[in-house]
Enzyme design. Structure first.
Site, PDB file in Angstrom:
ATOM      1  CG  HIS A 196      38.533  40.940  48.674  1.00 41.78           C
ATOM      2  ND1 HIS A 196      38.035  41.989  49.403  1.00 41.78           N
ATOM      3  CD2 HIS A 196      37.837  40.899  47.512  1.00 41.78           C
ATOM      4  CE1 HIS A 196      37.069  42.579  48.701  1.00 41.78           C
ATOM      5  NE2 HIS A 196      36.910  41.934  47.563  1.00 41.78           N
ATOM      6  CD  GLU A 241      43.216  42.423  52.034  1.00 40.49           C
ATOM      7  OE1 GLU A 241      42.787  41.859  51.010  1.00 40.49           O
ATOM      8  OE2 GLU A 241      42.995  43.614  52.298  1.00 40.49           O
ATOM      9  CB  CYS A 293      37.450  45.701  51.730  1.00 40.33           C
ATOM     10  SG  CYS A 293      37.189  43.939  52.024  1.00 40.33           S
ATOM     11  CB  CYS A 333      39.850  42.083  53.966  1.00 39.78           C
ATOM     12  SG  CYS A 333      39.691  41.150  52.433  1.00 39.78           S
TER      13      CYS A 333
HETATM   14 ZN    ZN Z   1      38.808  42.664  51.023  1.00 39.37          ZN
END
Ligand code: ZN
Length: 148
Positions: free
Chosen positions: A56, A58, A82, A92
């Site tokens: 992801h 981040e 998320c 995240c």
């Molecule tokens: Zn994430």
């Protein structure tokens, strides 16, 4: 109280534009993220699937930062971080909390397409300042138009 700062819009634009670098996917969003320190200097940037299909944005950005106090830093992400995910154990939102980041700015609220988006609530519940700039949501959605 979540307050918008003068350079928030410009940094969030950088994050939104980073999403264009994401390898295409039909099962995950394309997201960009930038981590900026308290003096307005960029510490790291990342995007979805940057090094691995499960990365992801981040997560990719935070993974590049070591040994720096992030207490005054801001994480800018085109999509709400998320709060649940299927691909890996740590969301995240959890990674942001673990990194000691106390401020998050994002553009687009995660649609309930893959998982329920609760990252902003989770962060706020832990006292993180969360600011949304909805005027950039369209820009964040753009690289994800095929998913919606
Ligand atoms: Zn994430």
């Amino acid at each position: 109280m979540a307050e918008r700062r003068a350079d928030d819009h410009a940094w969030l634009e950088v994050a939104c534009d980073l999403a264009a670098l994401c390898p295409p996917s039909v099962t995950a969003f394309s997201v960009g993220a930038v981590v900026v320190d308290g003096d307005g200097r960029e510490l790291a940037r990342g995007h979805s699937r940057e090094g691995d299909p499960h990365d992801h944005a981040e997560e990719a950005a935070l993974a590049k930062i070591e040994g720096i106090d992030l207490g005054a830093a801001t994480v800018y992400s085109s999509l709400e971080p998320c709060g649940q995910r299927k691909s890996r154990a740590r969301t995240c939102a959890a990674l942001i909390l673990a990194a000691g980041v106390r401020r998050v700015v994002f553009a687009w609220t995660e649609p309930s397409l893959f998982v329920e988006g609760t990252g902003a609530e989770l962060l706020r519940a832990h006292g993180v300042e969360v600011v949304q700039l909805p005027e950039l949501a369209d820009r964040a959605r753009l690289p994800n138009a095929h998913l919606l």
